[in-house]
Structures are given as structure tokens and as C-alpha cells.
Design an enzyme around this catalytic site. Structure first.
Site, PDB file in Angstrom:
ATOM      1  N   GLU A  20       0.830  -1.210   0.000  1.00 12.99           N
ATOM      2  CA  GLU A  20       0.000   0.000   0.000  1.00 12.99           C
ATOM      3  C   GLU A  20       0.863   1.259   0.000  1.00 12.99           C
ATOM      4  O   GLU A  20       0.572   2.229  -0.712  1.00 12.99           O
ATOM      5  CB  GLU A  20      -0.898  -0.023   1.233  1.00 12.99           C
ATOM      6  CG  GLU A  20      -1.782   1.186   1.396  1.00 12.99           C
ATOM      7  CD  GLU A  20      -2.356   1.242   2.794  1.00 12.99           C
ATOM      8  OE1 GLU A  20      -2.816   2.334   3.172  1.00 12.99           O
ATOM      9  OE2 GLU A  20      -2.334   0.219   3.510  1.00 12.99           O
ATOM     10  N   ASP A  64       0.618   3.814  -3.292  1.00 16.08           N
ATOM     11  CA  ASP A  64       0.191   5.208  -3.149  1.00 16.08           C
ATOM     12  C   ASP A  64       1.100   6.134  -3.948  1.00 16.08           C
ATOM     13  O   ASP A  64       0.637   7.066  -4.616  1.00 16.08           O
ATOM     14  CB  ASP A  64       0.201   5.583  -1.668  1.00 16.08           C
ATOM     15  CG  ASP A  64      -0.128   7.048  -1.438  1.00 16.08           C
ATOM     16  OD1 ASP A  64      -1.235   7.464  -1.817  1.00 16.08           O
ATOM     17  OD2 ASP A  64       0.718   7.766  -0.886  1.00 16.08           O
ATOM     18  N   ASP A  98      -7.351   1.041   0.221  1.00 18.96           N
ATOM     19  CA  ASP A  98      -6.003   0.543   0.508  1.00 18.96           C
ATOM     20  C   ASP A  98      -5.648  -0.640  -0.384  1.00 18.96           C
ATOM     21  O   ASP A  98      -4.512  -0.766  -0.858  1.00 18.96           O
ATOM     22  CB  ASP A  98      -5.900   0.119   1.974  1.00 18.96           C
ATOM     23  CG  ASP A  98      -5.996   1.297   2.939  1.00 18.96           C
ATOM     24  OD1 ASP A  98      -5.846   2.445   2.487  1.00 18.96           O
ATOM     25  OD2 ASP A  98      -6.224   1.054   4.141  1.00 18.96           O
ATOM     26  N   GLU A 109      -4.554   0.475  -3.847  1.00 21.15           N
ATOM     27  CA  GLU A 109      -3.171   0.944  -3.853  1.00 21.15           C
ATOM     28  C   GLU A 109      -2.197  -0.225  -3.765  1.00 21.15           C
ATOM     29  O   GLU A 109      -1.153  -0.223  -4.429  1.00 21.15           O
ATOM     30  CB  GLU A 109      -2.951   1.911  -2.694  1.00 21.15           C
ATOM     31  CG  GLU A 109      -3.691   3.224  -2.862  1.00 21.15           C
ATOM     32  CD  GLU A 109      -3.460   4.177  -1.717  1.00 21.15           C
ATOM     33  OE1 GLU A 109      -3.639   5.382  -1.934  1.00 21.15           O
ATOM     34  OE2 GLU A 109      -3.095   3.719  -0.611  1.00 21.15           O
TER      35      GLU A 109
END
Length: 239
Positions: free
Chosen positions: A50, A54, A123, A126
Site C-alpha cells: 500500500e 500510493d 487501501d 493501492e
């Protein structure tokens, strides 16, 4: 999927088709779908993925906006970027991929609802981006992101001016005051924080925003106040 087993061959093939990438290392896809609450033999979950995903998403979206909106200034590009990498948008992509059918969680997470469950779905998106990046490289990850974000980038309500700027000008004109922003709460791990920010304008009800950065949370709070006061038209859900 709530149990801590790996994907079936049929489910993996279906999901890889939606992603547009066949994973060379199937374990990466499994890990990207595994919440920390799920107990697995190898103990792997998506938290590290994650963190990386991102950044990959932010880079690809920033490049997309830079190329698509050649006359837009930094402020407008930032507004568009914040919209497109927000938890709401990432969760919408998760829903488009039906990721709720494949996420592996523990019993406690299965009870989550509302915004907390939305954050889990965001989440996972990502994490999935990071898994694609590690397995296939940046171009493959970019292709996936463009597939699910390019249309959203064009539709995004970024043509609006920066919400904080708009709110400041309106509050000055109407009340002769400047909006005041304060951070009420910071939660979540260091790699994935959540900021709750309240904006106050003397004489009217305050508004709050929750996002992954202080700046984005301020924009959310300002946008909510502008929409509530009828300065901006409320954005349709999902946009």
C-alpha cells in the site's frame, strides 16, 4: 472472500483479466488482497505494498493531469490530483473491480461499515497497483491506472477553483473574516495516516474533512462548506 486462503485459479484468472495483467509471481496478487487481520501461513499482508502503490498512483496521475490539462495551474492540478487519489475514488475503482469478493480479512474487519470499510477497499487498490508495478514494471502499472482513472480524470470536477481559495474569497466578501482550519485528529499508521480537519467561518456552522493529507482534508472541508452554502453545486456521488 474473508478466509485466509489463496485465490482459486478461476478467481485469479478473472481478476487478472479485469486488471489486464497476468502475474508472473502469483503470491504478489494474493498478498495485495490480504488485510493485516487475516492470519496466513507466511504472515504477509498488503501494508508495505500500500505504501508503494500510493506513490506509484500519485506519480502516474500527476503525469496524466500534466499532459491532459496543459493550461491548468498548479492549484487546479492539485485539486484534481487530490480528487483522483482520494480514498473515495480508489474505493470506487475497487468496486468496479469487485475487489470485495477477493479481499482476505479477519473476522473483526468483516464487521466494518461505512467510511472504515471504504478505506480498506481504497487501501487494497493501492496495494494492487504496487503488486502490478513490482511484477510488470511501471508501464504495466501505468496502463492499469489509465484504464481505470483516465475517464475519471476527464470527468473530475477540477474545473472548479481551489476550494480553500474560493471559500476565503466568499467568507471575506460575506463576513469580512478568513476561514480558520484546525487539525482535530491524526490517526492510522505513519505510512497511511488520516487527518481530520475542521474549517470554521465566524457566524456559520463548521465543516470537517477526513483525508490522507492535511492539505487534502482542508480541501474536503472547504468543499463541503461551499456546497452546503450553495456556492458550489454538490458533486454527484462517485465522481
Amino acid at each position: 472472500m474473508s478466509k485466509a486462503q489463496t485465490l482459486s485459479a478461476a478467481d485469479r484468472a478473472k481478476l487478472e483479466g479485469l486488471i489486464g495483467h497476468d502475474f508472473a509471481e502469483k503470491e504478489r496478487l494474493d498478498r495485495a488482497l490480504t488485510h493485516a487481520s487475516a492470519r496466513t501461513e507466511k504472515g504477509g499482508n498488503y501494508e508495505r505494498l500500500e505504501f508503494l502503490g500510493d506513490r506509484v498512483l500519485g506519480l502516474c496521475i500527476a503525469e496524466l493531469l500534466f499532459r491532459t490539462f496543459g493550461t491548468a495551474g498548479e492549484g487546479e492540478l492539485s485539486v484534481r490530483l487530490n480528487q483522483l487519489v482520494s480514498a473515495e475514488t480508489c474505493a470506487a475503482v475497487a468496486d468496479e473491480l469487485n475487489l470485495h469478493l477477493y479481499i482476505r480479512t479477519g473476522a473483526d474487519v468483516k464487521k466494518l461499515t461505512g467510511k472504515r470499510m471504504m478505506n480498506v477497499r481504497a487501501d487494497v487498490v493501492e496495494s494492487l497497483i504496487a503488486a502490478i508495478y513490482l511484477d510488470g514494471g511501471l508501464e504495466v502499472a501505468r496502463r492499469f491506472i489509465l484504464r481505470y482513472w483516465q475517464g475519471r480524470a476527464v470527468r473530475a470536477d477540477g474545473a472548479k477553483r481551489d476550494a480553500k481559495t474560493e471559500l476565503q474569497e466568499w467568507s471575506h466578501a460575506k463576513f469580512g473574516v478568513t476561514p480558520n482550519y484546525r487539525v482535530d485528529e491524526r490517526s492510522g499508521p505513519d505510512h497511511d495516516p488520516r487527518f481530520k480537519v475542521t474549517v470554521e467561518v465566524a457566524g456559520i456552522k463548521p465543516e470537517t474533512g477526513v483525508e490522507r493529507s492535511k492539505r487534502a482534508a482542508e480541501q474536503v472541508a472547504a468543499t463541503k462548506m461551499l456546497e452546503r452554502e450553495g456556492i458550489w453545486q454538490q458533486s454527484p456521488a462517485g465522481n
